[in-house]
Design a protein around this motif. Structure first.
Motif, short mmCIF file in Angstrom:
data_model
loop_
_atom_site.label_atom_id
_atom_site.label_comp_id
_atom_site.label_asym_id
_atom_site.label_seq_id
_atom_site.Cartn_x
_atom_site.Cartn_y
_atom_site.Cartn_z
N UNK A 32 0.92 -1.09 -0.04
CA UNK A 32 -0.14 0.07 0.06
C UNK A 32 1.09 1.37 -0.05
N UNK A 33 0.32 2.29 -0.58
CA UNK A 33 1.40 3.51 -0.63
C UNK A 33 1.23 4.22 0.65
N UNK A 83 4.36 12.15 2.11
CA UNK A 83 5.19 11.67 3.30
C UNK A 83 5.99 10.21 3.31
N UNK A 84 6.26 9.85 2.06
CA UNK A 84 7.22 8.76 1.72
C UNK A 84 8.46 9.18 2.01
N UNK A 85 9.17 8.20 2.50
CA UNK A 85 10.61 8.34 2.48
C UNK A 85 11.43 8.72 1.00
N UNK A 145 5.75 9.42 -10.14
CA UNK A 145 4.69 10.51 -9.95
C UNK A 145 3.66 10.12 -8.95
N UNK A 146 3.45 8.86 -8.40
CA UNK A 146 2.39 8.72 -7.29
C UNK A 146 2.95 9.55 -6.10
N UNK A 147 4.01 10.13 -5.86
CA UNK A 147 4.38 10.56 -4.70
C UNK A 147 3.93 12.13 -4.69
N UNK A 172 10.96 6.58 -2.40
CA UNK A 172 11.50 7.13 -3.58
C UNK A 172 12.99 7.30 -3.55
N UNK A 173 13.71 7.74 -4.54
CA UNK A 173 15.13 8.21 -4.46
C UNK A 173 15.30 9.55 -5.46
#
Length: 349
Positions: free
Chosen positions: A20-21, A27-29, A183-185, A339-340
């Protein structure tokens, strides 16, 4: 020295795969990677990591419900749409392809739509011609399902949340089988913050095909052939990218799909040209990048063409070390993962 897929292998514990995202998406790293640094951040910090005058280039393809179940008689045939061809027929990937023959007709329960098998190809692919054009979008909405990557566990199929989670804020042009996951971020608020910081953004279109899910079957990298994907760079987008670079701004590619398209559209002088066609560009170490300075991308599978691309962009040793850090510190991998932000290392090309 010949490149081998095994040169791009790394250990990934199954528990590092995201199903899940992150919520909210920004807020993803975010692992900030350069030739001399690896820093732990979050996606929300992106505006502070970029500079006024930089230009963010994202992919505005929209994911379609590309997973279909057809029947030839009583034989069940699993179909994943790949890309539409110039004559309106579809290139598809097929499970149980050996059961099909040229000229076979497929039916789809719950719909009057049928499809004729125009031709079969090696490796489980085929070309289908559907019986109706006008109602095709409605047919997909009623009968199709999202073709989620096989590593996202959905025993009962995609959920209602996946319908929105697996679509980017940039999505406009129908045609992708898989999401351009970097792009989901992004969210509207994150885009507003980047604009307030003097960072521009625009979109190009690359319809991600079903071939993105296919593993490399040979260890020799030279034996692999990329599936073609349809891409569009408008004249306005090409001009804006060239103008940003001329002013000294950096081009920030959002995702490997955007980067592949830009590298397909650039000329020998480093000028991005308008583009409307198919690309099967395979970017691997040795490629000379002419467009992007930074790449925002998710974490990719071992031995995959996408991991080879990031190694070509930032350096194989740099990326292997960065991924080892990500695994050790609990980053979440793949489509719904973290992500990076990668800095291009010219020495890696």
């Amino acid at each position: 020295m010949s490149l081998l897929a095994s040169d791009f292998d790394f250990h990934l514990p199954p528990e590092r795969i995201a199903h899940v995202p992150a919520r909210p998406r920004e807020s993803a790293r975010l692992l900030d990677v350069g030739p001399d640094r690896v820093a732990d951040r979050i996606v929300a910090a992106l505006p502070s990591l970029l500079r006024a005058g930089d230009l963010v280039v994202a992919n505005d393809t929209r994911v379609i419900p590309a997973q279909l179940t057809g029947f030839r008689g009583d034989a069940r045939i699993g179909i994943t749409l790949d890309r539409i061809l110039a004559d309106g027929s579809w290139h598809v990937l097929v499970r149980n392809a050996r059961r099909l023959h040229d000229g076979d007709m497929l039916r789809f329960p719950g719909s009057t739509m049928t499809a004729e098998v125009v031709s079969r190809e090696e490796g489980g692919a085929a070309v289908l011609r559907f019986s109706e054009d006008a109602g095709f979008d409605r047919f997909l909405r009623e009968v199709g399902r999202l073709a989620l990557p096989p590593y996202i566990e959905r025993p009962d199929g995609p959920t209602a949340d996946d319908t929105s989670d697996y679509q980017t804020v940039f999505a406009q042009a129908d045609g992708a089988v898989a999401a351009p996951t970097a792009g989901l971020h992004f969210t509207p608020s994150l885009l507003a913050e980047t604009q307030a910081a003097g960072i521009g953004h625009l979109t190009v279109t690359l319809h991600v095909g079903a071939g993105t899910f296919l593993p490399m079957r040979e260890d020799a990298v030279s034996a692999h052939r990329m599936h073609a994907e349809r891409g569009i760079v408008s004249a306005d987008a090409a001009a804006a990218i060239n103008a940003a670079r001329a002013r000294g701004g950096r081009i920030v590619a959002v995702g490997t799909t955007s980067l592949r398209l830009l590298e397909s559209a650039v000329d020998a002088d480093g000028q991005v040209q308008p583009f409307d066609g198919e690309t099967s560009l395979f970017i691997k170490p040795g490629h000379r990048f002419r467009t992007a300075d930074l790449l925002l991308t998710n974490f990719h599978l071992p031995r995959s063409t996408l991991f080879m691309l990031v190694c070509a962009f930032a350096g194989r040793r740099t990326m292997l070390d960065a991924y080892a850090h990500a695994v050790a510190t609990g980053y979440r991998f793949y489509s719904y993962g973290d992500a990076c932000l990668l800095q291009h290392d010219p020495a890696a090309s």
